[in-house]
Motif scaffolding. Sequence first.
Motif, short mmCIF file in Angstrom:
data_model
loop_
_atom_site.label_atom_id
_atom_site.label_comp_id
_atom_site.label_asym_id
_atom_site.label_seq_id
_atom_site.Cartn_x
_atom_site.Cartn_y
_atom_site.Cartn_z
N ARG A 1 -8.66 7.60 -2.30
CA ARG A 1 -9.10 6.78 -3.85
C ARG A 1 -9.68 5.43 -4.34
O ARG A 1 -10.45 5.73 -5.40
N MET B 1 1.09 -1.05 0.28
CA MET B 1 0.03 -0.28 -0.20
C MET B 1 0.75 1.60 0.19
O MET B 1 0.07 2.01 0.37
N GLU C 1 0.34 2.22 -7.27
CA GLU C 1 -1.20 2.06 -7.42
C GLU C 1 -1.78 2.57 -7.03
O GLU C 1 -3.07 3.01 -8.06
N GLU C 2 -1.27 4.27 -7.30
CA GLU C 2 -2.32 5.60 -7.47
C GLU C 2 -1.91 5.65 -8.71
O GLU C 2 -3.04 6.32 -8.85
N GLU D 1 -1.84 5.23 5.46
CA GLU D 1 -1.69 4.72 4.44
C GLU D 1 -3.33 4.18 3.69
O GLU D 1 -4.06 4.34 2.95
N ALA E 1 -5.83 5.50 0.66
CA ALA E 1 -6.48 4.11 -0.18
C ALA E 1 -7.47 4.20 -0.09
O ALA E 1 -8.82 4.87 -1.35
N TYR F 1 -9.46 -1.22 -7.25
CA TYR F 1 -8.88 -2.09 -5.84
C TYR F 1 -9.43 -2.37 -4.39
O TYR F 1 -10.17 -1.90 -4.13
N GLU G 1 -10.89 3.40 -3.07
CA GLU G 1 -10.09 1.64 -2.32
C GLU G 1 -11.10 1.16 -2.08
O GLU G 1 -11.53 1.84 -0.63
#
Length: 327
Positions: free
Chosen positions: A187, A148, A153-154, A180, A184, A163, A189
């Motif tokens: 975003r 993460m 990932e971004e 983190e 996440a 995700y 996720e």
Amino acid sequence: MLGVLGLDDTHESAYRALVAVGAADVPDLARRLVLGERDTERALRRLEQNGLAAQSSARPGRWVAAPPGVALGALLTRQRHELEKAELAAALLAEEYRAAAAEPAVHDLVEVVTGAAAVAQRFLQLQLGASDEVCALVTGNPVAVTGMENDAEEQAAGRGVGYRVVVERAVLDLPTGITELTAALGRDEQVRVVDRVPTKLVIADRALALVPLTAHSSEPAALVVHASGLLELLSGLFDSVWRDALPLRLGAAGVSEHGPDGPDGTDLEILSLLLAGLTDASVAKQLDLGLRTVQRRVKRLMELTGVTTRLQLGWHAYERDWVARTG
């Protein structure tokens, strides 16, 4: 701006200055660029090699800019030609790879990657190569990658890759765990938590998986699993852990755990607009969301209600008073 054509900032500045005045000698151009005359002359020589400048035949020592429409057009044409050749080479290599992988040998279905740098690189490639979804199980004791923390990932999330991540509760106690997880969730996720995950695992598009191995030595290692029965087994393992995990939500009080008790405010807005007859794309535009975000949220609501069609989801939404009844 012209870096894609092979010009660095100095060369581009020299060409722009020369275009602005039409023609100039080295000392004059050096003053405009705030460069030494030797560096300025080197820049002009580079422009000459690329057909962007030439020495005046009428006045020795004076440099003239080539017309941008002609000179840059020629460079762009050459660049396009090089890209076309690169695309053709990539297509041929992909075809060779597919042909070789049509009947893969058993030993080609699983790779062993050794070394922290090599494991981290494969983890990066796995995410950058994903086009649909990345699923991950994250432990509280990372070895080579945390699952993460990296920019990949971004970038993947920014491209619309979904995700789904299950973290074990120990991750929340890590120094950067909440930070983190907050990033996440920000975003969009989907993150869930369980007391303990059976293994660290990352799966991209259900086509490739990375399983870090328990390190009994100082050198981390991982298995890269390609499409096979073993990959299906790993995908089933993730699905099983995901079903039993509790969703993490980001609210005013920060990250918190919630049972599957219903949709949030954004989900309700999406449902109302869909039931009003808007398409996914129209809903995304109306709520200033990404199209993939809308589709992922609808998929999550269907999983939550245990239905397989959107018509059934609409019926459940009314039955559960998630949307206002009319009439």
